[in-house]
Design an enzyme around this catalytic site. Structure first.
Site, mmCIF file in Angstrom:
data_model
loop_
_atom_site.group_PDB
_atom_site.id
_atom_site.type_symbol
_atom_site.label_atom_id
_atom_site.label_comp_id
_atom_site.label_asym_id
_atom_site.label_seq_id
_atom_site.Cartn_x
_atom_site.Cartn_y
_atom_site.Cartn_z
ATOM 1 N N ASP A 169 8.200 0.157 2.800
ATOM 2 C CA ASP A 169 7.117 0.984 3.340
ATOM 3 C C ASP A 169 7.600 2.407 3.612
ATOM 4 O OD1 ASP A 169 4.706 -0.465 3.504
ATOM 5 O OD2 ASP A 169 5.465 -1.635 5.182
ATOM 6 N N ARG A 199 -13.792 2.228 -5.332
ATOM 7 C CA ARG A 199 -14.986 1.433 -4.994
ATOM 8 C C ARG A 199 -15.841 2.140 -3.951
ATOM 9 N NH1 ARG A 199 -11.140 -2.705 -5.677
ATOM 10 N NH2 ARG A 199 -10.693 -2.840 -3.430
ATOM 11 N N ALA A 249 0.314 -6.068 -2.099
ATOM 12 C CA ALA A 249 1.693 -5.709 -1.762
ATOM 13 C C ALA A 249 1.828 -5.374 -0.285
ATOM 14 C CB ALA A 249 2.147 -4.521 -2.610
ATOM 15 N N ASN A 259 -3.091 4.836 1.377
ATOM 16 C CA ASN A 259 -2.280 3.736 0.849
ATOM 17 C C ASN A 259 -3.055 2.420 0.901
ATOM 18 O OD1 ASN A 259 -1.786 3.939 3.811
ATOM 19 N ND2 ASN A 259 -0.399 2.216 3.501
ATOM 20 N N PHE A 260 -4.352 2.512 0.566
ATOM 21 C CA PHE A 260 -5.177 1.316 0.453
ATOM 22 C C PHE A 260 -4.763 0.512 -0.780
ATOM 23 C CE2 PHE A 260 -8.306 4.113 2.766
ATOM 24 C CZ PHE A 260 -8.331 3.372 3.930
ATOM 25 N N GLY A 267 28.597 -5.083 -4.834
ATOM 26 C CA GLY A 267 29.248 -5.320 -6.118
ATOM 27 C C GLY A 267 30.630 -5.924 -5.981
#
Length: 406
Positions: free
Chosen positions: A164, A99, A133, A91-92, A227
Site C-alpha cells: 500500500d 461506472r 487487491a 485508489n478505488f 540470497g
C-alpha cells in the site's frame, strides 16, 4: 515562505492507506488537498466505530468535503470542483470511477489540464488487472510472502503494509513528475501505479540470487540475507531481546571479531572473505550468538557503535512509538485533535530546505469543510448548501454534531 506545491489543488478520493498516503505527501508539500468522502465517510471511518488512529495518521493537513457521488447532483458538484483542480487521486477498485462516469476520459473533458492519478493493485491493464487487491494479496502474488519467514515454516506476510505505502509513494512521484511536465506542455495526463509493479524491485536480493544460481535458491531464509550471499547477516538473541548484526565488508567482520575478542579467528580461512563466510553461515551465526546471548542489546549496541559494525537492537512497537530519534527528526508529531485530544501522527519523510513542514494540522472530521470549500470554490450560497444537505447530497459541519446526516 511559499511551499513547493502551494498553488496545487488536489481532490483526494483515496481510501484506506494507498491513496491517502500519496495525498498526505502532497499536503505536506503545501498542496490544498480536499478529501472527498461519501456521506458515511471513507472505509477507515466506516469499518470502525469513530475515526481510527490510522485515518488520523494519514489525513493530516487536508480538508474534508462529504458528497454523494452516486447522485446526479453530487456528481455535478464534483465535476465543477474538477474544473478548479489540478490533481485527482483515487485508489478505488478497477472500473469504479468509470461506472460513476468520473473516469479519466470523463474528467479531462471538463478539465484538459487535470492530472488523474490512479492507484491500483495490478494496474489498469494486464492478466491480473481485474483481481481484487489489498496489501495482503499483493504480498502473496508479488513474492513478498514467499521470501518472508523461515524455510521450514509456511509463508508469512511482512508486518507493515509495504505494498500500500510503496504504491502510494510511487503515485506521489508520478504526480510531481506530471506537474513538472505540465509546466512545459500545458497538458494533463493519466498516471497509474500498480502496487504489484511497485513491490517487484524490492525482491532484488532474492531475484539476484535466483538468476545467478540458475534458480537454485531457498525462498525463505528467515532473518538471513535473502540470497544467502552475506554473513553474518541475521538477528541474534541477547539477554533482553534481539539485535540485528550484518557485515557487508571484510573490514567490518574483522572489527566485529575484535569487538567479540575473537582475534584468534582473524586468520581463519573459513572467514577470510564474504564468499567464505557465506559458505559457512551456520558456523558464523554460532560464533556471533555465543557472544550476543550473554549481553543486553543496548550494551552490544554501544560496543558495535564504537567498532563501526552495522547493527541495530530490535525495538518493540512501544519503543518505536516513543523513539527519540524520530521525535528529534519530527517524524513523530503531536497534534490536538478536536475529538481525540492529543495524538501522535507522522510528519514528512521528504525534507525540502525551502519548503519545510512547519505545522501538522489534525485530520479533518467528516464533512468538516464542505460548506467552506463549496462556497470558496463554487460560490454556493447558504440556501443552496442547505437544500443540498436536506436532499442528502452533501454533509456539512453542524455546530453540535460534526457527523450528523440530515
Amino acid at each position: 515562505m511559499k511551499k513547493a506545491l502551494e498553488d496545487i489543488v488536489v481532490l483526494d478520493l483515496g481510501q484506506i492507506y494507498n491513496g491517502p498516503y500519496c495525498s498526505l505527501m502532497l499536503a505536506f508539500q503545501g498542496a490544498k488537498v480536499i478529501k472527498i468522502e461519501p456521506l458515511k465517510g471513507e472505509n477507515l471511518r466506516v469499518r470502525r466505530k469513530g475515526d481510527s488512529h490510522e485515518l488520523l495518521m494519514l489525513n493530516s493537513n487536508k480538508r474534508s468535503v462529504s458528497i454523494d457521488l452516486k447522485s446526479e447532483e453530487g456528481k455535478e458538484l464534483f465535476l465543477n470542483l474538477v474544473k478548479k483542480a489540478d490533481v485527482i487521486v483515487e485508489n478505488f477498485s478497477l472500473g469504479a470511477m468509470d461506472r460513476l462516469g468520473l473516469g479519466y476520459e470523463d474528467l479531462k473533458e471538463v478539465n484538459p489540464q487535470i492530472i488523474y492519478a490512479s492507484g491500483k493493485g495490478y494496474g489498469l491493464e494486464g492478466p491480473y488487472a481485474n483481481r481484487l487487491a489489498m496489501d495482503l494479496t499483493i504480498q502473496a502474488m508479488g513474492g513478498v510472502m514467499a521470501t518472508t519467514g523461515f524455510a521450514d515454516k509456511p509463508p508469512v506476510k511482512a508486518g507493515p503494509a509495504l505494498c500500500d505505502f510503496l504504491g502510494g509513494i510511487h503515485l506521489f512521484g508520478g504526480i510531481t513528475t506530471a506537474l513538472y511536465q505540465r509546466e512545459k506542455t500545458g497538458e494533463g495526463q493519466l498516471i497509474e501505479v500498480s502496487m504489484h509493479d511497485a513491490i517487484y524491485p524490492t525482491l532484488a536480493s532474492a531475484l539476484g540470487a535466483y538468476y545467478s544460481s540458475g534458480g537454485n535458491v531457498p525462498q525463505r531464509t528467515g532473518n538471513q540475507h535473502s540470497g544467502m550471499a552475506t554473513a553474518p547477516y541475521n538477528v541474534y538473541p541477547t539477554k533482553d531481546g534481539h539485535i540485528a548484526i550484518l557485515c557487508v565488508a571484510d573490514r567490518q567482520w574483522q572489527s566485529l571479531l575484535k569487538a567479540m575478542k575473537r582475534d584468534d579467528l582473524l586468520s581463519d580461512s573459513r572467514f577470510q572473505s564474504n564468499v567464505d563466510r557465506s559458505a559457512n553461515t551456520t558456523i558464523v551465526d554460532e560464533i556471533v550468538t555465543d557472544w550476543t546471548s550473554n549481553k543486553d542489546k543496548l550494551e552490544i549496541s554501544d560496543i558495535l557503535i564504537e567498532s563501526s559494525v552495522p547493527h541495530a537492537p530490535v525495538l518493540s512497537i512501544e519503543e518505536v512509538a516513543d523513539d527519540q530519534h524520530l521525535i528529534y527528526r519530527e517524524m513523530i508529531r503531536e497534534v490536538n485533535h478536536p475529538v481525540e485530544g492529543k495524538i501522535k501522527v507522522p510528519g514528512s519523510p521528504i525534507r525540502l530546505s525551502d519548503s519545510p513542514l512547519e505545522e501538522v494540522i489534525p485530520a479533518p472530521l467528516l464533512g468538516e469543510h464542505t460548506e467552506e470549500v463549496l462556497q470558496e470554490m463554487l460560490n454556493l450560497t447558504e440556501d443552496q448548501l442547505e437544500l443540498l444537505e436536506e436532499r442528502k447530497i452533501i454533509l456539512q459541519k453542524d455546530e453540535n454534531d460534526f457527523q450528523k446526516v440530515y
